[in-house]
Scaffold this motif. Structure first.
Motif, PDB file in Angstrom:
ATOM      1  N   ILE A  68       0.841  -1.211   0.000  1.00 47.52           N
ATOM      2  CA  ILE A  68       0.000   0.000   0.000  1.00 47.52           C
ATOM      3  C   ILE A  68       0.867   1.248   0.000  1.00 47.52           C
ATOM      4  CG2 ILE A  68      -1.606   1.364   1.405  1.00 47.52           C
ATOM      5  CD1 ILE A  68      -2.899  -1.274   2.252  1.00 47.52           C
ATOM      6  N   LEU A  69       1.911   1.256   0.828  1.00 46.16           N
ATOM      7  CA  LEU A  69       2.745   2.457   0.952  1.00 46.16           C
ATOM      8  C   LEU A  69       3.604   2.707  -0.281  1.00 46.16           C
ATOM      9  CD1 LEU A  69       3.822   2.158   4.685  1.00 46.16           C
ATOM     10  CD2 LEU A  69       2.114   3.689   3.696  1.00 46.16           C
ATOM     11  N   SER A  75       3.475   8.367  -3.796  1.00 43.01           N
ATOM     12  CA  SER A  75       4.913   8.647  -3.925  1.00 43.01           C
ATOM     13  C   SER A  75       5.246  10.109  -3.604  1.00 43.01           C
ATOM     14  CB  SER A  75       5.395   8.294  -5.334  1.00 43.01           C
ATOM     15  OG  SER A  75       4.693   9.071  -6.293  1.00 43.01           O
ATOM     16  N   ALA A  76       4.363  11.046  -3.878  1.00 40.43           N
ATOM     17  CA  ALA A  76       4.615  12.461  -3.619  1.00 40.43           C
ATOM     18  C   ALA A  76       4.336  12.836  -2.164  1.00 40.43           C
ATOM     19  CB  ALA A  76       3.759  13.322  -4.538  1.00 40.43           C
ATOM     20  N   ALA A  77       3.837  11.931  -1.372  1.00 44.69           N
ATOM     21  CA  ALA A  77       3.429  12.252  -0.005  1.00 44.69           C
ATOM     22  C   ALA A  77       4.592  12.323   0.969  1.00 44.69           C
ATOM     23  CB  ALA A  77       2.423  11.230   0.490  1.00 44.69           C
ATOM     24  N   LYS A  78       5.745  11.812   0.596  1.00 44.13           N
ATOM     25  CA  LYS A  78       6.929  11.791   1.474  1.00 44.13           C
ATOM     26  C   LYS A  78       6.585  11.147   2.823  1.00 44.13           C
ATOM     27  CE  LYS A  78       8.885  15.862  -0.694  1.00 44.13           C
ATOM     28  NZ  LYS A  78       9.284  17.246  -0.544  1.00 44.13           N
ATOM     29  N   SER A  94       3.731  16.695   5.769  1.00 41.62           N
ATOM     30  CA  SER A  94       2.796  17.410   4.907  1.00 41.62           C
ATOM     31  C   SER A  94       2.324  16.453   3.817  1.00 41.62           C
ATOM     32  CB  SER A  94       3.488  18.630   4.285  1.00 41.62           C
ATOM     33  OG  SER A  94       2.600  19.308   3.439  1.00 41.62           O
ATOM     34  N   ILE A  95       1.057  16.117   3.885  1.00 38.47           N
ATOM     35  CA  ILE A  95       0.474  15.195   2.919  1.00 38.47           C
ATOM     36  C   ILE A  95      -0.789  15.829   2.347  1.00 38.47           C
ATOM     37  CG2 ILE A  95      -0.780  13.935   4.715  1.00 38.47           C
ATOM     38  CD1 ILE A  95      -0.351  11.381   3.081  1.00 38.47           C
ATOM     39  N   ASN A  96      -0.993  15.673   1.056  1.00 38.52           N
ATOM     40  CA  ASN A  96      -2.135  16.243   0.353  1.00 38.52           C
ATOM     41  C   ASN A  96      -3.420  15.548   0.826  1.00 38.52           C
ATOM     42  OD1 ASN A  96      -4.079  16.964  -1.571  1.00 38.52           O
ATOM     43  ND2 ASN A  96      -2.520  17.205  -3.163  1.00 38.52           N
TER      44      ASN A  96
END
Length: 135
Positions: A68-69, A75-78, A94-96
């Motif tokens: 899942i990860l 991938s852009a979530a860091k 910081s995640i969208n």
């Protein structure tokens, strides 16, 4: 006059039969209650053994969580992940919001033991995430 009247013996036997019939009725109802209790306990134990099968497989949990990860949508979530003996800690500063929704949809629809979940709103579109998953 020293003899017992047979009528009294008949009445005594009748009373004893009635008392025994009443006790038998109570015993039957108690047996029925115990049978119902046994069926309920059997049903609960079957459910618990099913839950044990789902949640106790440590390797399966690790593999599905890693899968899942590693999805391209995240991938852009860091996302930082820290694996311990008892579980995994997943954090992101910081995640969208779309990524949070996607991640929560995947995590909550799978069978993970989430012990802690904290999502803090940073702005209208971003949030911070802290999640502990045990195995």
């Amino acid at each position: 006059m020293n003899r017992i009247n047979p009528f009294y013996i008949g009445i005594m036997l009748g009373v004893i039969v009635i008392v025994l019939a009443i006790k038998l009725g109570y015993a039957k109802s108690e047996l029925k209650d115990m049978e119902n209790s046994y069926k309920e306990t059997l049903k609960i134990s079957t459910q618990l053994s099913g839950l044990k099968d789902v949640y106790s497989n440590k390797e399966k949990t690790k593999i599905s969580l890693q899968r899942i990860l590693e999805l391209s949508s995240l991938s852009a979530a860091k996302i930082q992940k820290k694996s311990t003996n008892s579980g995994m800690i997943i954090t992101s500063d910081s995640i969208n919001k779309n990524e949070v929704n996607f991640l929560m949809g995947k995590i909550l629809n799978a069978s993970f033991d989430i012990s802690s979940l904290k999502i803090k709103k940073l702005s209208k579109t971003h949030a911070s995430l802290y999640m502990e998953i045990k195995w």
